[in-house]
Design a protein around this motif. Structure first.
Motif, PDB file in Angstrom:
ATOM      1  N   GLU A 193      41.477-129.251  27.504  1.00  0.00           N
ATOM      2  CA  GLU A 193      42.868-128.841  27.372  1.00  0.00           C
ATOM      3  C   GLU A 193      43.816-130.025  27.222  1.00  0.00           C
ATOM      4  O   GLU A 193      44.817-129.945  26.521  1.00  0.00           O
ATOM      5  N   ARG A 194      43.467-131.153  27.905  1.00  0.00           N
ATOM      6  CA  ARG A 194      44.399-132.283  27.832  1.00  0.00           C
ATOM      7  C   ARG A 194      44.449-132.909  26.446  1.00  0.00           C
ATOM      8  O   ARG A 194      45.357-133.661  26.127  1.00  0.00           O
ATOM      9  N   HIS A 195      43.462-132.570  25.594  1.00  0.00           N
ATOM     10  CA  HIS A 195      43.496-133.084  24.232  1.00  0.00           C
ATOM     11  C   HIS A 195      44.143-132.106  23.264  1.00  0.00           C
ATOM     12  O   HIS A 195      44.247-132.384  22.083  1.00  0.00           O
ATOM     13  N   MET A 196      44.529-130.988  23.772  1.00  0.00           N
ATOM     14  CA  MET A 196      45.168-130.012  22.885  1.00  0.00           C
ATOM     15  C   MET A 196      46.567-130.489  22.517  1.00  0.00           C
ATOM     16  O   MET A 196      47.210-131.206  23.267  1.00  0.00           O
ATOM     17  N   PRO A 197      47.071-130.029  21.381  1.00  0.00           N
ATOM     18  CA  PRO A 197      48.452-130.370  21.019  1.00  0.00           C
ATOM     19  C   PRO A 197      49.425-129.755  22.038  1.00  0.00           C
ATOM     20  O   PRO A 197      49.162-128.671  22.576  1.00  0.00           O
ATOM     21  N   PRO A 198      50.533-130.443  22.297  1.00  0.00           N
ATOM     22  CA  PRO A 198      51.470-129.998  23.337  1.00  0.00           C
ATOM     23  C   PRO A 198      51.893-128.528  23.304  1.00  0.00           C
ATOM     24  O   PRO A 198      51.925-127.886  24.355  1.00  0.00           O
ATOM     25  N   PRO A 199      52.205-127.950  22.126  1.00  0.00           N
ATOM     26  CA  PRO A 199      52.646-126.538  22.187  1.00  0.00           C
ATOM     27  C   PRO A 199      51.589-125.657  22.833  1.00  0.00           C
ATOM     28  O   PRO A 199      51.893-124.777  23.632  1.00  0.00           O
ATOM     29  N   LEU A 200      50.327-125.931  22.490  1.00  0.00           N
ATOM     30  CA  LEU A 200      49.249-125.094  23.019  1.00  0.00           C
ATOM     31  C   LEU A 200      49.041-125.364  24.508  1.00  0.00           C
ATOM     32  O   LEU A 200      48.771-124.434  25.284  1.00  0.00           O
ATOM     33  N   ARG A 201      49.204-126.625  24.890  1.00  0.00           N
ATOM     34  CA  ARG A 201      49.061-126.942  26.310  1.00  0.00           C
ATOM     35  C   ARG A 201      50.105-126.211  27.146  1.00  0.00           C
ATOM     36  O   ARG A 201      49.809-125.694  28.221  1.00  0.00           O
ATOM     37  N   PHE A 202      51.332-126.177  26.627  1.00  0.00           N
ATOM     38  CA  PHE A 202      52.379-125.489  27.387  1.00  0.00           C
ATOM     39  C   PHE A 202      52.220-123.980  27.345  1.00  0.00           C
ATOM     40  O   PHE A 202      52.582-123.276  28.286  1.00  0.00           O
ATOM     41  N   LEU A 203      51.648-123.497  26.241  1.00  0.00           N
ATOM     42  CA  LEU A 203      51.360-122.063  26.159  1.00  0.00           C
ATOM     43  C   LEU A 203      50.370-121.680  27.266  1.00  0.00           C
ATOM     44  O   LEU A 203      50.533-120.668  27.953  1.00  0.00           O
ATOM     45  N   LEU A 204      49.365-122.514  27.462  1.00  0.00           N
ATOM     46  CA  LEU A 204      48.386-122.263  28.525  1.00  0.00           C
ATOM     47  C   LEU A 204      49.000-122.507  29.905  1.00  0.00           C
ATOM     48  O   LEU A 204      48.727-121.759  30.853  1.00  0.00           O
ATOM     49  N   ALA A 205      49.848-123.541  30.002  1.00  0.00           N
ATOM     50  CA  ALA A 205      50.480-123.831  31.289  1.00  0.00           C
ATOM     51  C   ALA A 205      51.328-122.647  31.751  1.00  0.00           C
ATOM     52  O   ALA A 205      51.380-122.319  32.936  1.00  0.00           O
ATOM     53  N   ALA A 206      51.999-121.988  30.795  1.00  0.00           N
ATOM     54  CA  ALA A 206      52.823-120.825  31.138  1.00  0.00           C
ATOM     55  C   ALA A 206      51.949-119.744  31.759  1.00  0.00           C
ATOM     56  O   ALA A 206      52.293-119.127  32.770  1.00  0.00           O
ATOM     57  N   ARG A 207      50.782-119.535  31.138  1.00  0.00           N
ATOM     58  CA  ARG A 207      49.897-118.494  31.637  1.00  0.00           C
ATOM     59  C   ARG A 207      49.335-118.872  33.002  1.00  0.00           C
ATOM     60  O   ARG A 207      49.158-118.037  33.881  1.00  0.00           O
ATOM     61  N   ARG A 208      49.027-120.170  33.161  1.00  0.00           N
ATOM     62  CA  ARG A 208      48.471-120.611  34.429  1.00  0.00           C
ATOM     63  C   ARG A 208      49.512-120.507  35.540  1.00  0.00           C
ATOM     64  O   ARG A 208      49.203-120.216  36.691  1.00  0.00           O
TER      65      ARG A 208
END
Lengths: 420, 420
Positions: free
Chosen positions: B3-18
């Motif tokens: 996940e830490r290598h994902m592009p930022p938009p996707l990381r934040f998309l996952l962070a929102a869910r987490r």
């Protein structure tokens, strides 16, 4: 006495205070993001303005200026991204921030489209209206982050400044949109009826945003805005001029640059207000954190002294968990006096929280309008199967046709579709 | 892809869910506390009932029964305290829980007074009214914890059950107070006018609480309550009997025990409803956590596949942060299709949160009444310098004198003192 050895009521009394402290620290970090977002929005507004002027006027000499502005915006963007990297690493504990994180994801998605957009502007391979719309969409996604920050803040003082900043940024963004619309009209030499209506709407909505700003702002930031308003006559005069044009009654297209410069000077001055608000925000966060930390330390000391005192006198121990003795009233009356003072502390803490909650409620009133519009959109989406864009356009059309504000239309839609 | 290598938009998309997931896990822990608090309240209600009967009837044979009930309550209390110990260790990240932690501190403070209270009851060195008031105060402080839990829950489904449980617990607590009041009156052989008014008030407020409960409850818990209501006639008949008594028209004081047994049977049956609600609460938390975790995993997989796909085709890389390329539209159209699906995902997430927020708002409506009363009390405290107790009594007296509900009086006070 170490906190983990304190009797449970006192431990939870301290935990409550510490919870407030953690909330304030997280809020300070959110405010740091907001300040960076407002800097980025300003840079993008400037870039949008010049790209619009470039596309409308077809002047080659503007291209290097625009490239410079793009570089400046990129630098501000990088700063915001670095800040976000730190934030992303810390989201493991950010429960209740889902909405804001989702807005950030969306804004980052839009930001990733920026290099392609810039290329198309430099190539002149995109109409001015489209480029303008893309920039406006991006800025809108950044404003949404500020909205969520204001809506999720739990400190009334911070919320007040965030609400002031958000409304000011919205007003300034409408100024930017008005600048773009004006450049198109003046470049053509006249404004169509649709453009005139849009100009009027943008001016009226700016005024509303700035009025709300003035309600929530104070001190230097308010004075700074009052000074800017005193120099608003030239823009106002050109607004009136725009309304008098027609295809049979054209004006010199060189007015486009005059209008652009006037608007730009005004928006640059507005940036000072944003900077003052950013300062106020940082100071308020710092002050509240320092206060809360001090109170926490004071209480920890007071309560640990009290616990030591109580446990030294075993027969009248008040809070002993193991033996659970509360048999005799303390013979010297000291215990019961301290007990009363702890009860007072608990009540005072509860009252203070309630008061903060009350103040918070009235601060957030200014955010209700946007929430109402979102709610109306959602109802249109879920009941008519519209896309979000279509729902938004339907509300806007209804507002324009009925001479109503978006908020009034949203209220009507909610009344009809949700039955309240 | 990690996940830490994902592009930022996707990381934040996952962070929102987490963030949502963490919120749900914290909520499950809060619900665990609520379930234990409701068990403790039930045990204390039982203990209060018997201590009241013991003090009124002066029957020695009740003392061992009472001692047993105290032991049972202590066991339940210990279970709740153990749970709280775990919670206290975990409060470092509990920002936004200050209000609930403060309520817990207050309830623990009251619980620490319990051993002394029990001793005085066993010694018969305290009047029945005073002992009753002390137990009631303690139970009130525990109900406040449940209120805060319901008010801070962010999942509409969980909030619905918590609101149902809270209102049911309030109704049951009013039943307990009515039982105590009835024991005193029947033991004396008649009810004073003040006692009659209090009995009527308690019955009416019970009905209101249970009505709200029935609005929010469903399934087995609702059916269980409907069955209990069908057996409510004997209690109703004794209520009417109480109203017909007078100092010149006394009844057999043996009726006190009959009344006590009828009320106790009814309250024990009510405990079944609470247990069903506790089960529903645990199931709902578990279900939502499992769902959210599954969705998070699905999205993580989908997004990491997407990122791998995009980074394999460098020229049309969509989310590369380093090189920030979004130059050419992907030649095969796959990239842009995925891009659209990510945008859809973001929109869907935003819409879902908005829908949840809407639902939450309507669930919390049932908590507004208590908040209004608290707000009115606060205004009385801050504007007239009253103590909290005095403010509460003033509201109650005004309600009784005017034949109004506390909530109506609170509304009047707010209208007069806050000007809205």
């Amino acid at each position: 006495m170490a906190e983990r050895h304190m009797p449970p009521p006192l431990r939870f009394l301290l935990a409550a205070r510490r919870s407030e402290l953690h909330g304030l620290e997280a809020l300070a970090s959110t405010c740091g993001l907001v300040v960076r977002v407002s800097a980025l929005v300003h840079a993008l507004q400037k870039e949008r303005g010049y790209s619009n002027l470039t596309l409308c006027s077809q002047q080659e000499r503007l291209l290097p200026v625009l490239a410079n502005l793009s570089d400046e915006a990129s630098a501000v963007e990088m700063d915001a991204r670095r800040f976000l990297d730190g934030l992303a690493a810390d989201t493991t504990h950010a429960s209740g921030k889902a909405r804001m994180l989702n807005c950030i994801a969306f804004a980052l998605f839009r930001l990733d489209e920026l290099p392609g957009l810039r290329r198309q502007v430099q190539d002149r391979s995109m109409p001015a209206e489209d480029a303008d719309a893309r920039y406006t969409q991006l800025i809108g996604s950044l404003l949404a982050v500020v909205f969520e920050a204001a809506d999720s803040a739990l400190d009334p003082g911070v919320t007040r400044i965030l609400v002031a900043l958000l409304n000011f940024m919205q007003g300034k963004e409408l100024s930017g949109q008005e600048r773009a619309c004006g450049v198109m009209g003046f470049t053509a030499g006249f404004f169509t009826d649709a453009q005139k209506a849009r100009m009027l709407g943008l001016a009226a909505n700016q005024e509303r945003s700035f009025d709300i700003y003035a309600q929530y702002a104070d001190g230097e930031a308010l004075q700074c805005w009052e000074r800017i308003q005193q120099h608003g006559q030239p823009v106002q005069r050109m607004r009136e001029m725009a309304q008098r044009t027609a295809s049979a009654q054209r004006v010199d297209s060189a007015l486009a640059e005059l209008w652009f410069d006037l608007c730009t000077t005004r928006m640059d001055a507005m940036r000072d207000v944003e900077s003052l608000l950013a300062q106020a925000l940082a100071q308020q966060c710092e002050r509240r954190i320092a206060e809360t930390r001090q109170e926490l330390d004071d209480r920890r000391l007071l309560l640990s002294r009290y616990t030591d005192h109580a446990s030294g006198r075993a027969p009248s121990m008040v809070f002993s968990v193991q033996s659970r003795l509360l048999d005799a009233p303390p013979p010297d009356g000291v215990g019961s006096e301290m007990e009363r003072s702890i009860l007072d502390m608990m009540r005072e803490q509860a009252l203070r929280m309630q008061r903060a909650d009350d103040a918070l409620g009235s601060m957030r009133g200014a955010l209700e309008e946007k929430k109402r519009i979102d709610r109306a959109k959602l109802l249109l989406i879920s009941q008519y199967g519209l896309t979000e864009q279509a729902a938004h356009e339907r509300l806007q059309r209804a507002a324009m046709d009925g001479g109503l504000s978006l908020s009034d239309v949203a209220r009507q839609v909610i009344g009809q579709l949700a039955g309240n």
